[in-house]
Design a protein around this motif. Structure first.
Motif, PDB file in Angstrom:
ATOM      1  N   ALA A  54      -9.055 -13.247 -24.607  1.00 33.45           N
ATOM      2  CA  ALA A  54      -8.647 -14.677 -24.689  1.00 33.45           C
ATOM      3  C   ALA A  54     -10.061 -15.590 -24.998  1.00 33.45           C
ATOM      4  CB  ALA A  54      -8.149 -15.130 -23.514  1.00 33.45           C
ATOM      5  N   ALA A  55     -11.040 -14.873 -24.641  1.00 29.83           N
ATOM      6  CA  ALA A  55     -12.495 -15.650 -25.121  1.00 29.83           C
ATOM      7  C   ALA A  55     -12.646 -15.861 -26.584  1.00 29.83           C
ATOM      8  CB  ALA A  55     -13.735 -14.681 -24.475  1.00 29.83           C
ATOM      9  N   LEU A  56     -12.103 -14.860 -27.430  1.00 26.87           N
ATOM     10  CA  LEU A  56     -11.952 -15.164 -28.972  1.00 26.87           C
ATOM     11  C   LEU A  56     -10.968 -16.216 -29.249  1.00 26.87           C
ATOM     12  CD1 LEU A  56     -13.323 -14.250 -31.478  1.00 26.87           C
ATOM     13  CD2 LEU A  56     -11.597 -12.759 -31.644  1.00 26.87           C
ATOM     14  N   ASP A  57      -9.933 -16.279 -28.389  1.00 31.53           N
ATOM     15  CA  ASP A  57      -9.008 -17.330 -28.861  1.00 31.53           C
ATOM     16  C   ASP A  57      -9.311 -18.682 -28.525  1.00 31.53           C
ATOM     17  OD1 ASP A  57      -7.145 -15.301 -29.522  1.00 31.53           O
ATOM     18  OD2 ASP A  57      -6.365 -15.095 -27.662  1.00 31.53           O
ATOM     19  N   LYS A  58     -10.413 -18.797 -27.439  1.00 29.68           N
ATOM     20  CA  LYS A  58     -10.856 -20.156 -27.044  1.00 29.68           C
ATOM     21  C   LYS A  58     -11.662 -20.546 -28.229  1.00 29.68           C
ATOM     22  CE  LYS A  58     -10.252 -19.244 -22.291  1.00 29.68           C
ATOM     23  NZ  LYS A  58     -10.703 -19.259 -21.051  1.00 29.68           N
TER      24      LYS A  58
END
Length: 73
Positions: free
Chosen positions: A66-70
């Motif tokens: 999810a870090a990338l999605d943010k």
């Protein structure tokens, strides 16, 4: 050529599809593969350096993929 006129060289169905926005459920930041620290560093607009890779490793450990999605729209 005026920009308000559709391009006659394209079929009308191609022009129509360009006028519509992509629905949110069709937009994807990832393709379901694992996120590497390098992916996260590059998505953040940073240079791939040992320090930035360590930052990315910590962020991935804390937040997961999810870090990338943010970071991505």
């Amino acid at each position: 050529m005026s920009t308000s006129q559709p391009d006659a060289s394209q079929p009308s169905d191609a022009r129509a599809s360009e006028d519509r926005a992509t629905p949110d459920d069709r937009l994807h930041a990832r393709n379901g593969t694992d996120v590497s620290p390098e992916d996260l560093v590059l998505a953040a607009g940073r240079d791939v350096t040992p320090g930035n890779l360590e930052w990315a490793r910590r962020k991935l450990a804390d937040e997961g993929p999810a870090a990338l999605d943010k970071l991505l729209p």
